[in-house]
Design an enzyme around this catalytic site. Sequence first.
Site, PDB file in Angstrom:
ATOM      1  N   GLU A  95      34.220  99.590  32.774  1.00  0.00           N
ATOM      2  CA  GLU A  95      32.711 100.009  31.632  1.00  0.00           C
ATOM      3  C   GLU A  95      32.782 100.308  30.472  1.00  0.00           C
ATOM      4  OE1 GLU A  95      35.039 101.505  34.410  1.00  0.00           O
ATOM      5  OE2 GLU A  95      33.367 101.525  36.808  1.00  0.00           O
ATOM      6  N   GLU A 106      37.369 101.240  42.329  1.00  0.00           N
ATOM      7  CA  GLU A 106      37.174 102.875  42.760  1.00  0.00           C
ATOM      8  C   GLU A 106      36.818 102.586  44.088  1.00  0.00           C
ATOM      9  OE1 GLU A 106      33.514 103.261  40.018  1.00  0.00           O
ATOM     10  OE2 GLU A 106      34.431 105.157  39.011  1.00  0.00           O
ATOM     11  N   ALA A 148      30.138  97.161  40.565  1.00  0.00           N
ATOM     12  CA  ALA A 148      29.121  96.971  40.905  1.00  0.00           C
ATOM     13  C   ALA A 148      27.786  96.603  40.457  1.00  0.00           C
ATOM     14  CB  ALA A 148      28.123  98.429  40.560  1.00  0.00           C
ATOM     15  N   GLY A 157      33.723  99.248  40.198  1.00  0.00           N
ATOM     16  CA  GLY A 157      33.243 100.021  41.147  1.00  0.00           C
ATOM     17  C   GLY A 157      34.043  99.106  42.733  1.00  0.00           C
TER      18      GLY A 157
HETATM   19  N1  DAK Z   1      27.948  92.154  38.352  1.00  0.00           N
HETATM   20  C1  DAK Z   1      27.288  90.861  38.631  1.00  0.00           C
HETATM   21  N2  DAK Z   1      27.222  89.446  38.659  1.00  0.00           N
HETATM   22  C2  DAK Z   1      28.897  90.011  37.976  1.00  0.00           C
HETATM   23  C3  DAK Z   1      29.540  90.901  38.101  1.00  0.00           C
HETATM   24  C4  DAK Z   1      29.393  91.668  38.214  1.00  0.00           C
HETATM   25  N3  DAK Z   1      30.175  93.181  38.225  1.00  0.00           N
HETATM   26  N4  DAK Z   1      30.813  90.011  38.322  1.00  0.00           N
HETATM   27  C5  DAK Z   1      31.020  89.163  37.779  1.00  0.00           C
HETATM   28  N5  DAK Z   1      29.010  88.609  38.326  1.00  0.00           N
HETATM   29  C6  DAK Z   1      29.073  86.996  38.375  1.00  0.00           C
HETATM   30  C7  DAK Z   1      28.984  87.104  36.951  1.00  0.00           C
HETATM   31  O1  DAK Z   1      27.602  87.332  36.151  1.00  0.00           O
HETATM   32  C8  DAK Z   1      28.840  85.141  37.181  1.00  0.00           C
HETATM   33  O2  DAK Z   1      27.505  84.817  37.985  1.00  0.00           O
HETATM   34  P1  DAK Z   1      26.444  83.449  36.899  1.00  0.00           P
HETATM   35  O3  DAK Z   1      26.692  83.887  35.944  1.00  0.00           O
HETATM   36  O4  DAK Z   1      27.437  82.625  37.819  1.00  0.00           O
HETATM   37  O5  DAK Z   1      25.095  83.245  37.887  1.00  0.00           O
HETATM   38  C9  DAK Z   1      29.579  85.207  38.296  1.00  0.00           C
HETATM   39  O6  DAK Z   1      29.854  86.533  39.017  1.00  0.00           O
HETATM   40  C10 DAK Z   1      31.405  84.649  38.002  1.00  0.00           C
HETATM   41  O7  DAK Z   1      31.627  85.508  37.396  1.00  0.00           O
HETATM   42  P2  DAK Z   1      32.191  85.035  35.695  1.00  0.00           P
HETATM   43  O8  DAK Z   1      31.704  83.208  35.263  1.00  0.00           O
HETATM   44  O9  DAK Z   1      31.989  85.930  34.366  1.00  0.00           O
HETATM   45  O10 DAK Z   1      34.249  84.462  36.490  1.00  0.00           O
HETATM   46  P3  DAK Z   1      34.742  84.693  35.550  1.00  0.00           P
HETATM   47  O11 DAK Z   1      36.550  84.351  36.157  1.00  0.00           O
HETATM   48  O12 DAK Z   1      35.190  83.670  34.200  1.00  0.00           O
HETATM   49  O13 DAK Z   1      34.867  86.050  34.630  1.00  0.00           O
HETATM   50  C11 DAK Z   1      35.102  88.684  35.331  1.00  0.00           C
HETATM   51  C12 DAK Z   1      35.545  86.987  35.242  1.00  0.00           C
HETATM   52  C13 DAK Z   1      35.849  89.415  36.055  1.00  0.00           C
HETATM   53  C14 DAK Z   1      36.589  88.858  34.156  1.00  0.00           C
HETATM   54  C15 DAK Z   1      33.909  88.618  35.130  1.00  0.00           C
HETATM   55  O14 DAK Z   1      33.225  88.106  36.313  1.00  0.00           O
HETATM   56  C16 DAK Z   1      33.387  90.255  34.177  1.00  0.00           C
HETATM   57  O15 DAK Z   1      34.126  90.596  33.344  1.00  0.00           O
HETATM   58  N6  DAK Z   1      32.716  90.336  35.811  1.00  0.00           N
HETATM   59  C17 DAK Z   1      31.741  91.656  34.968  1.00  0.00           C
HETATM   60  C18 DAK Z   1      33.407  93.704  35.201  1.00  0.00           C
HETATM   61  C19 DAK Z   1      32.664  94.236  35.194  1.00  0.00           C
HETATM   62  O16 DAK Z   1      32.696  94.807  33.642  1.00  0.00           O
HETATM   63  N7  DAK Z   1      32.344  95.459  36.122  1.00  0.00           N
HETATM   64  C20 DAK Z   1      31.746  96.870  35.847  1.00  0.00           C
HETATM   65  C21 DAK Z   1      30.823  97.344  36.029  1.00  0.00           C
HETATM   66  S1  DAK Z   1      30.270  98.621  36.481  1.00  0.00           S
HETATM   67  C22 DAK Z   1      28.338 104.233  40.744  1.00  0.00           C
HETATM   68  C23 DAK Z   1      28.977 103.641  41.768  1.00  0.00           C
HETATM   69  C24 DAK Z   1      29.751 102.318  41.163  1.00  0.00           C
HETATM   70  C25 DAK Z   1      29.590 102.173  39.253  1.00  0.00           C
HETATM   71  C26 DAK Z   1      29.369 103.213  39.091  1.00  0.00           C
HETATM   72  C27 DAK Z   1      28.709 104.436  39.861  1.00  0.00           C
HETATM   73  N8  DAK Z   1      27.227 105.579  42.192  1.00  0.00           N
HETATM   74  C28 DAK Z   1      27.778 105.833  42.875  1.00  0.00           C
HETATM   75  C29 DAK Z   1      27.153 106.724  40.905  1.00  0.00           C
HETATM   76  C30 DAK Z   1      30.417 101.573  38.940  1.00  0.00           C
HETATM   77  C31 DAK Z   1      30.223 100.380  38.116  1.00  0.00           C
HETATM   78  C32 DAK Z   1      30.697  99.483  37.823  1.00  0.00           C
HETATM   79  O17 DAK Z   1      31.228  98.318  38.160  1.00  0.00           O
END
Ligand code: DAK
Length: 263
Positions: A137, A117, A71, A114
């Site tokens: 998360e 998921e 997400a 997400g």
């Molecule tokens: N959200 C927003 N931006 C994201 C992102 C994300 N999840 N993942 C990556 N980006 C963005 C980065 O900020 C970056 O943007 P800029 O800085 O260039 O503006 C760009 O994408 C490229 O990412 P990186 O520079 O970080 O790329 P790397 O190759 O170095 O790293 C990475 C890739 C996937 C390891 C890293 O980007 C990362 O750790 N991303 C976050 C992964 C994460 O924590 N995902 C879980 C998020 S929480 C619900 C529904 C859904 C959910 C919850 C509730 N309900 C219906 C109740 C879901 C929650 C989640 O998914």
Amino acid sequence: MATTTTTEYQYILTQKDGRVGIVQLNRPDVLNAISPDLMVELVDALETFDNDDTIGCLIVTGNAKAFAAGADIKRMADKSAVDMLLIDQLARWDRVRKLKKPIIAAINGFALGGGCELAMMCDMIIAGEGAKFGQPEISIGVIPGAGGTQRLTRAIGKARAMELILTGRMFGAQEAYDMELITKVVPDEVVLDEAKVLAKTIANKPGVAVKLAKEAILKSFDTTIEGGLDYERKLFYLLFASQDQKEGMTAFMEKRPAEWQHQ
Ligand code: DAK
């Protein structure tokens, strides 16, 4: 059959390839992070294909780098609990679960949070060798919120789900396959092609039976074996009201290919 592409959406691309409906997440700058707007479009596109009689199977895919990295954290970071409750994104995510036609997730790159998921809400997952799954998360102070604790645990068991969700560790496609989370691992460059082959095979089976088979399999997750067997039997009997049951069995006896009406 012809491939048609439509461009009516901002964050996704949709395409029809014969009887297969394909939705591609399309926010490449942010690794297809799933914003609420993207989710609105995704659900709309999937429901449109689900209601389209010319489509028999759906595919959700991303790009070479990411299926979806979760997400959109930037859109969630400053929200309060009440904001989250009132936005009630879960209601929209839940609509994916209610789709009647089978959905295949075709995954290259990251399928995190997400994104993982969403893949698990699909009925089958085809992943490239370089795909990276995970529920990270915990590392941003929350837990999976769109079914991760439930679907991952049912798919791979408690001990492995605990380790993955409590550490947030990423895992590759082969490990996902070995844990029985996904259907197949293929070379990265043929992921979508493989998903299309599978989708076309399913889309060319009798559509009513396909929908009821999906419904019966999913029922097994929330019923007793007794209840599930009863449910399955009733759906089996129901199929004798379909044109395709008559055609399928007649074609078998006449030793000719069946011509499905999907009715
Ligand atoms: N959200 C927003 N931006 C994201 C992102 C994300 N999840 N993942 C990556 N980006 C963005 C980065 O900020 C970056 O943007 P800029 O800085 O260039 O503006 C760009 O994408 C490229 O990412 P990186 O520079 O970080 O790329 P790397 O190759 O170095 O790293 C990475 C890739 C996937 C390891 C890293 O980007 C990362 O750790 N991303 C976050 C992964 C994460 O924590 N995902 C879980 C998020 S929480 C619900 C529904 C859904 C959910 C919850 C509730 N309900 C219906 C109740 C879901 C929650 C989640 O998914």
